[in-house]
Scaffold this active site. Structure first.
Site, PDB file in Angstrom:
ATOM      1  N   SER A 199     -12.969  -5.360 -15.922  1.00 16.80           N
ATOM      2  CA  SER A 199     -12.137  -4.572 -15.009  1.00 16.80           C
ATOM      3  C   SER A 199     -12.525  -3.098 -15.085  1.00 16.80           C
ATOM      4  CB  SER A 199     -10.678  -4.731 -15.446  1.00 16.80           C
ATOM      5  OG  SER A 199      -9.874  -3.764 -14.820  1.00 16.80           O
ATOM      6  N   ALA A 200     -12.306  -2.396 -13.983  1.00 19.40           N
ATOM      7  CA  ALA A 200     -12.523  -0.948 -13.982  1.00 19.40           C
ATOM      8  C   ALA A 200     -11.574  -0.261 -14.962  1.00 19.40           C
ATOM      9  CB  ALA A 200     -12.300  -0.400 -12.573  1.00 19.40           C
TER      10      ALA A 200
ATOM     11  N   TYR B 230      -4.008  -4.137 -22.152  1.00 19.30           N
ATOM     12  CA  TYR B 230      -4.754  -5.032 -21.249  1.00 19.30           C
ATOM     13  C   TYR B 230      -6.218  -4.591 -21.163  1.00 19.30           C
ATOM     14  CZ  TYR B 230      -6.749  -6.638 -16.839  1.00 19.30           C
ATOM     15  OH  TYR B 230      -7.600  -7.151 -15.897  1.00 19.30           O
TER      16      TYR B 230
ATOM     17  N   ARG C 295       3.541   7.093 -11.581  1.00 14.27           N
ATOM     18  CA  ARG C 295       3.728   5.967 -12.493  1.00 14.27           C
ATOM     19  C   ARG C 295       2.979   6.298 -13.790  1.00 14.27           C
ATOM     20  NH1 ARG C 295       1.752   0.104 -10.327  1.00 14.27           N
ATOM     21  NH2 ARG C 295      -0.254   1.176 -10.334  1.00 14.27           N
TER      22      ARG C 295
ATOM     23  N   TYR D 177     -14.384  -5.421 -12.071  1.00 17.94           N
ATOM     24  CA  TYR D 177     -13.795  -5.408 -10.726  1.00 17.94           C
ATOM     25  C   TYR D 177     -13.029  -4.107 -10.512  1.00 17.94           C
ATOM     26  CZ  TYR D 177     -13.928 -10.517 -11.669  1.00 17.94           C
ATOM     27  OH  TYR D 177     -14.262 -11.804 -12.026  1.00 17.94           O
TER      28      TYR D 177
ATOM     29  N   LYS E 180     -10.062  -6.277 -22.466  1.00 16.30           N
ATOM     30  CA  LYS E 180     -11.316  -6.417 -21.699  1.00 16.30           C
ATOM     31  C   LYS E 180     -12.463  -5.728 -22.438  1.00 16.30           C
ATOM     32  CE  LYS E 180      -9.674  -8.683 -18.195  1.00 16.30           C
ATOM     33  NZ  LYS E 180     -10.009 -10.104 -18.050  1.00 16.30           N
TER      34      LYS E 180
ATOM     35  N   ASN F 232       3.424  -5.652  -8.853  1.00 16.57           N
ATOM     36  CA  ASN F 232       3.061  -4.362  -9.446  1.00 16.57           C
ATOM     37  C   ASN F 232       2.031  -3.653  -8.581  1.00 16.57           C
ATOM     38  OD1 ASN F 232       4.527  -4.751 -11.911  1.00 16.57           O
ATOM     39  ND2 ASN F 232       2.963  -6.234 -12.511  1.00 16.57           N
TER      40      ASN F 232
ATOM     41  N   SER G 203      -0.196 -20.634 -16.108  1.00 19.03           N
ATOM     42  CA  SER G 203       0.798 -19.675 -16.602  1.00 19.03           C
ATOM     43  C   SER G 203       1.055 -18.604 -15.550  1.00 19.03           C
ATOM     44  CB  SER G 203       0.324 -19.036 -17.910  1.00 19.03           C
ATOM     45  OG  SER G 203      -0.916 -18.385 -17.721  1.00 19.03           O
ATOM     46  N   ASN G 204       0.095 -18.378 -14.662  1.00 15.31           N
ATOM     47  CA  ASN G 204       0.298 -17.387 -13.605  1.00 15.31           C
ATOM     48  C   ASN G 204      -0.235 -17.888 -12.265  1.00 15.31           C
ATOM     49  OD1 ASN G 204       1.301 -14.827 -12.844  1.00 15.31           O
ATOM     50  ND2 ASN G 204      -0.785 -14.031 -12.721  1.00 15.31           N
TER      51      ASN G 204
HETATM   52  P1  NAD Z   1      -4.536 -14.559 -11.970  1.00 15.98           P
HETATM   53  O1  NAD Z   1      -3.431 -14.340 -12.925  1.00 15.98           O
HETATM   54  O2  NAD Z   1      -4.211 -14.866 -10.562  1.00 15.98           O
HETATM   55  O3  NAD Z   1      -5.519 -15.684 -12.525  1.00 15.98           O
HETATM   56  C1  NAD Z   1      -5.732 -15.890 -13.901  1.00 15.98           C
HETATM   57  C2  NAD Z   1      -5.612 -17.378 -14.158  1.00 15.98           C
HETATM   58  O4  NAD Z   1      -5.833 -17.636 -15.552  1.00 15.98           O
HETATM   59  C3  NAD Z   1      -4.222 -17.933 -13.822  1.00 15.98           C
HETATM   60  O5  NAD Z   1      -4.369 -19.067 -13.006  1.00 15.98           O
HETATM   61  C4  NAD Z   1      -3.620 -18.286 -15.178  1.00 15.98           C
HETATM   62  O6  NAD Z   1      -2.740 -19.367 -15.087  1.00 15.98           O
HETATM   63  C5  NAD Z   1      -4.882 -18.597 -15.992  1.00 15.98           C
HETATM   64  N1  NAD Z   1      -4.734 -18.410 -17.441  1.00 15.98           N
HETATM   65  C6  NAD Z   1      -4.276 -17.323 -18.108  1.00 15.98           C
HETATM   66  N2  NAD Z   1      -4.318 -17.527 -19.431  1.00 15.98           N
HETATM   67  C7  NAD Z   1      -4.832 -18.765 -19.627  1.00 15.98           C
HETATM   68  C8  NAD Z   1      -5.115 -19.550 -20.774  1.00 15.98           C
HETATM   69  N3  NAD Z   1      -4.875 -19.102 -22.004  1.00 15.98           N
HETATM   70  N4  NAD Z   1      -5.639 -20.786 -20.604  1.00 15.98           N
HETATM   71  C9  NAD Z   1      -5.873 -21.257 -19.362  1.00 15.98           C
HETATM   72  N5  NAD Z   1      -5.625 -20.567 -18.247  1.00 15.98           N
HETATM   73  C10 NAD Z   1      -5.111 -19.330 -18.365  1.00 15.98           C
HETATM   74  O7  NAD Z   1      -5.476 -13.254 -12.044  1.00 15.98           O
HETATM   75  P2  NAD Z   1      -6.651 -12.788 -11.073  1.00 15.98           P
HETATM   76  O8  NAD Z   1      -6.174 -11.617 -10.291  1.00 15.98           O
HETATM   77  O9  NAD Z   1      -7.240 -13.949 -10.371  1.00 15.98           O
HETATM   78  O10 NAD Z   1      -7.674 -12.229 -12.157  1.00 15.98           O
HETATM   79  C11 NAD Z   1      -8.699 -13.047 -12.704  1.00 15.98           C
HETATM   80  C12 NAD Z   1      -9.386 -12.268 -13.814  1.00 15.98           C
HETATM   81  O11 NAD Z   1      -9.878 -11.039 -13.282  1.00 15.98           O
HETATM   82  C13 NAD Z   1      -8.462 -11.902 -14.973  1.00 15.98           C
HETATM   83  O12 NAD Z   1      -9.193 -12.000 -16.174  1.00 15.98           O
HETATM   84  C14 NAD Z   1      -8.107 -10.448 -14.689  1.00 15.98           C
HETATM   85  O13 NAD Z   1      -7.829  -9.743 -15.867  1.00 15.98           O
HETATM   86  C15 NAD Z   1      -9.401  -9.940 -14.052  1.00 15.98           C
HETATM   87  N6  NAD Z   1      -9.180  -8.793 -13.155  1.00 15.98           N
HETATM   88  C16 NAD Z   1      -8.263  -8.868 -12.146  1.00 15.98           C
HETATM   89  C17 NAD Z   1      -8.031  -7.764 -11.323  1.00 15.98           C
HETATM   90  C18 NAD Z   1      -6.993  -7.814 -10.236  1.00 15.98           C
HETATM   91  O14 NAD Z   1      -6.580  -6.744  -9.762  1.00 15.98           O
HETATM   92  N7  NAD Z   1      -6.554  -8.964  -9.769  1.00 15.98           N
HETATM   93  C19 NAD Z   1      -8.781  -6.584 -11.521  1.00 15.98           C
HETATM   94  C20 NAD Z   1      -9.714  -6.546 -12.548  1.00 15.98           C
HETATM   95  C21 NAD Z   1      -9.923  -7.665 -13.361  1.00 15.98           C
HETATM   96  N1  UDP Z   2       1.085   2.245  -5.900  1.00 15.23           N
HETATM   97  C1  UDP Z   2       2.231   2.780  -5.331  1.00 15.23           C
HETATM   98  N2  UDP Z   2       3.341   1.979  -5.229  1.00 15.23           N
HETATM   99  C2  UDP Z   2       3.355   0.685  -5.651  1.00 15.23           C
HETATM  100  C3  UDP Z   2       2.181   0.145  -6.230  1.00 15.23           C
HETATM  101  C4  UDP Z   2       1.067   0.960  -6.350  1.00 15.23           C
HETATM  102  O1  UDP Z   2       2.234   3.942  -4.938  1.00 15.23           O
HETATM  103  O2  UDP Z   2       4.401   0.030  -5.546  1.00 15.23           O
HETATM  104  C5  UDP Z   2      -0.130   3.074  -6.001  1.00 15.23           C
HETATM  105  C6  UDP Z   2      -0.606   3.340  -7.424  1.00 15.23           C
HETATM  106  O3  UDP Z   2       0.043   4.483  -7.948  1.00 15.23           O
HETATM  107  C7  UDP Z   2      -2.114   3.542  -7.226  1.00 15.23           C
HETATM  108  C8  UDP Z   2      -2.435   2.593  -6.056  1.00 15.23           C
HETATM  109  O4  UDP Z   2      -1.190   2.374  -5.371  1.00 15.23           O
HETATM  110  O5  UDP Z   2      -2.407   4.866  -6.823  1.00 15.23           O
HETATM  111  C9  UDP Z   2      -2.999   1.251  -6.489  1.00 15.23           C
HETATM  112  O6  UDP Z   2      -2.120   0.690  -7.451  1.00 15.23           O
HETATM  113  P1  UDP Z   2      -2.348  -0.780  -8.031  1.00 15.23           P
HETATM  114  O7  UDP Z   2      -1.255  -1.014  -9.028  1.00 15.23           O
HETATM  115  O8  UDP Z   2      -2.489  -1.745  -6.913  1.00 15.23           O
HETATM  116  O9  UDP Z   2      -3.774  -0.678  -8.733  1.00 15.23           O
HETATM  117  P2  UDP Z   2      -4.224   0.155 -10.037  1.00 15.23           P
HETATM  118  O10 UDP Z   2      -3.335   1.332 -10.176  1.00 15.23           O
HETATM  119  O11 UDP Z   2      -4.113  -0.789 -11.164  1.00 15.23           O
HETATM  120  O12 UDP Z   2      -5.629   0.569  -9.743  1.00 15.23           O
END
Ligand code: NAD
Ligand code: UDP
Length: 354
Positions: free
Chosen positions: A124-125, A148, A291, A176, A152, A197, A34-35
């Site tokens: 997630s943080a 979101y 934002r 994370y 978590k 984003n 899906s993503n």
């Molecule tokens: P991502 O979207 O790249 O990966 C998530 C994967 O899960 C995707 O491949 C998507 O297709 C799959 N998926 C979603 N819903 C599903 C479902 N119902 N069944 C099967 N597959 C499904 O995201 P990511 O950045 O790799 O993040 C991985 C995990 O870490 C997520 O749970 C996210 O919330 C968490 N996380 C990510 C970040 C970040 O900044 N990337 C930060 C903190 C936590």
């Molecule tokens: N940010 C920004 N412009 C953008 C995207 C992010 O100034 O187009 C800033 C945002 O305000 C934050 C930092 O970059 O201070 C990290 O943002 P991100 O969305 O990557 O992570 P999160 O805010 O979820 O920690």
């Protein structure tokens, strides 16, 4: 050891699959794409020279999840699958609760059914909300401020109750901070759908010519240069945190939360500067208003993970930017050239890919 990786085709999942395979683990991937795109998994195979099975299923489809556990002797699960866009979660909260909370519940129920009780959960943080003080330790009260983050937090609570009810579970809640960067091969990386984003993919897309200029959200925060401060962590360091947690849970039962961050915060302007230095590209930017929902400063105290998991982040901000740039430069349109995106749909049957 065989590890089931849900969401293994995604950004963090694909990098973790590489490290698992390179460290001798066998893996099974579950993803509904899906993503993400199947191409990321082909690249994982290319990097590691190893093969594995992938199930194209949605975690909401319990029968299909059960089939995976019937087909394989699974030792532990790393659960990445979930939706992760904060803004989208505000717009469509029910989809987030359905996908993230219900999908996780189904997975945990099937794990219990098959007596698979080792789990690493991607938290997630964001669960800390607007922290009163930084650096953040794991023991502060959780106060997520958006749907979101609340998914978590809810999943963490479900797992706390589960571990307290049955002491044979081993669960690591990995919180994370801000994962960025890419594998050094430049073959896998972050591939957001539509305008990013997050800061780093946005900057990389400017550098490659896909976007005009960065809008910096706020320059009047109480930080050294007025822009927001975050704890950016290299995605490969993050992936290694999962391997360390797996090792730890071989010997320990119960449930623990760990911050996975570097402990060092960088402002938006510092990240822009680092990216410009390593890429040789200028990143034009303009300041716009804050934002909604953003916080001023967020960085981890990673001492617990260092002490208990023997893990710490090794890579600095320049390496993170250089690796993100290599991925973007080698793949200007992400994985898109190679394969068309699999449409978002709920599969009706388990589709197995090799
Ligand atoms: P991502 O979207 O790249 O990966 C998530 C994967 O899960 C995707 O491949 C998507 O297709 C799959 N998926 C979603 N819903 C599903 C479902 N119902 N069944 C099967 N597959 C499904 O995201 P990511 O950045 O790799 O993040 C991985 C995990 O870490 C997520 O749970 C996210 O919330 C968490 N996380 C990510 C970040 C970040 O900044 N990337 C930060 C903190 C936590
Ligand atoms: N940010 C920004 N412009 C953008 C995207 C992010 O100034 O187009 C800033 C945002 O305000 C934050 C930092 O970059 O201070 C990290 O943002 P991100 O969305 O990557 O992570 P999160 O805010 O979820 O920690």
């Amino acid at each position: 050891m065989t590890i089931l990786v849900t969401g293994g085709a995604g950004y963090i999942g694909s990098h973790t699959c590489v490290e698992l395979l390179q460290h001798g683990y066998d893996i099974i991937v579950v993803d509904n794409f899906s993503n993400s795109r199947p191409e990321s998994l082909h690249r994982v195979k290319q990097i590691t020279g190893r093969t594995f099975q992938t199930y194209y299923i949605n975690l909401l489809d319990k029968k299909s999840v059960e089939k995976v556990f019937l087909d394989h002797q699974i030792d532990a699960v790393i659960h990445f699958a979930g939706l992760k866009a904060v803004g989208e979660s505000v717009a469509v909260p029910l989809q987030y609760y359905q996908n993230n909370v219900k999908g996780s519940l189904i997975l945990f129920e099937v794990m219990e059914q098959f007596s698979v009780k080792k789990l690493i959960f991607s938290s997630s943080a964001t669960v800390y909300g607007n922290p009163k003080t930084v650096p953040i330790t794991e023991d502060v009260e959780l106060r997520a401020t958006n749907p979101y983050g609340r998914t978590k937090q809810m999943i963490e609570e479900i797992l706390l109750d589960t571990a307290h009810a049955d002491s044979s579970w081993s669960i690591a809640l990995l919180r994370y901070f801000n994962p960025i960067g890419a594998h050094e091969s430049g073959l896998i990386g972050e591939d957001p759908e539509g305008p990013p984003n997050n800061l780093l993919p946005y900057i990389s897309q400017i550098a490659i010519g896909r976007r005009e200029q960065l809008r910096i959200f706020g320059n009047n925060y109480p930080t050294a240069d007025g822009t927001g401060v975050r704890d950016y962590i290299h995605v490969v360091d993050l992936a290694m945190g999962h391997l360390k947690a797996l090792e730890h849970m071989q010997k320990n039962h119960g449930i623990e939360a760990y911050n996975l961050g570097t402990g060092k915060g960088y402002s938006v302007l510092e990240v822009v500067d680092a990216f410009e230095r390593v890429s040789g590209n200028q990143i034009p930017y303009t300041f716009v208003k804050r934002r909604p929902g953003d916080i001023s400063s967020c960085f981890a105290d990673p001492a617990k993970a260092k002490k208990q998991l023997a893990w710490q982040a090794m890579r600095g901000i320049e390496e993170m930017c250089a690796d993100a740039w290599r991925w973007q430069r080698n793949n200007p349109t992400g994985y898109r050239i190679i394969s068309e995106k699999t449409p978002m749909q709920k599969p009706t049957s388990v589709f197995l890919m090799h």
